[in-house]
Scaffold this motif. Structure first.
Motif, short mmCIF file in Angstrom:
data_model
loop_
_atom_site.label_atom_id
_atom_site.label_comp_id
_atom_site.label_asym_id
_atom_site.label_seq_id
_atom_site.Cartn_x
_atom_site.Cartn_y
_atom_site.Cartn_z
N ALA A 1 54.44 -28.93 -49.83
CA ALA A 1 54.04 -30.66 -49.04
C ALA A 1 53.26 -30.31 -47.90
CB ALA A 1 54.71 -30.91 -49.20
N GLY A 2 52.51 -30.79 -47.05
CA GLY A 2 52.85 -30.76 -44.97
C GLY A 2 51.79 -29.15 -44.74
N ARG B 1 43.63 -33.01 -47.31
CA ARG B 1 44.08 -33.13 -48.61
C ARG B 1 43.17 -33.88 -49.28
NH1 ARG B 1 46.95 -35.68 -51.63
NH2 ARG B 1 48.81 -35.47 -52.92
N TYR C 1 64.68 -30.99 -49.54
CA TYR C 1 64.84 -31.31 -51.44
C TYR C 1 65.83 -31.17 -52.09
CZ TYR C 1 59.72 -30.73 -51.32
OH TYR C 1 58.32 -30.53 -51.07
N SER D 1 55.87 -27.62 -56.36
CA SER D 1 55.51 -26.83 -55.32
C SER D 1 56.09 -27.65 -53.87
CB SER D 1 54.20 -27.22 -54.75
OG SER D 1 53.63 -26.44 -54.08
N ASN E 1 61.14 -27.57 -46.82
CA ASN E 1 60.75 -28.60 -47.89
C ASN E 1 61.76 -27.73 -48.33
OD1 ASN E 1 58.55 -29.90 -46.80
ND2 ASN E 1 57.35 -28.47 -47.88
#
Length: 107
Positions: A85-86, A93, A40, A82, A36
């Motif tokens: 995610a995933g 969730r 990002y 954070s 991630n």
């Protein structure tokens, strides 16, 4: 309770489940977080929050868990940026969010 505090508590609760995942399969969860962060950075550039998380993800798993479980200001900020995610399924969730809403609706 103000809205910001509720948001922080909801994020904290989601990360409690991430902690469970870290304990069960640390390599997979840290791998997702690192992937991630790479994505990002490719999409958004080099933010300090990404660098901070890269450093945190190099720590022993117990230290990462302590960060996610802490209530100090730096941990609250870290959770708000954070990279996990995933790590939770959509079902997990939504289950947490529904439980949180049901618990806090009466406040």
């Amino acid at each position: 309770m103000n809205k910001q505090t509720l948001i922080e508590q909801r994020i904290y609760r989601l990360h409690q489940r991430v902690i469970e995942k870290l304990q069960a399969n640390p390599e997979q969860v840290v791998g997702i977080a690192r992937a991630n962060l790479r994505r990002y950075r490719a999409n958004n550039g080099n933010w300090q929050a990404y660098t901070d998380w890269e450093q945190k993800l190099s720590l022993p798993i117990t230290d990462i868990i302590n960060i996610l479980d802490s209530h100090d200001e730096s941990a609250v900020l870290a959770r708000s940026n954070s990279p996990f995610a995933g790590c939770l399924s959509a079902h997990e969730r939504w289950e947490i969010l529904r439980e949180f809403k049901n618990t806090h609706e009466t406040l």
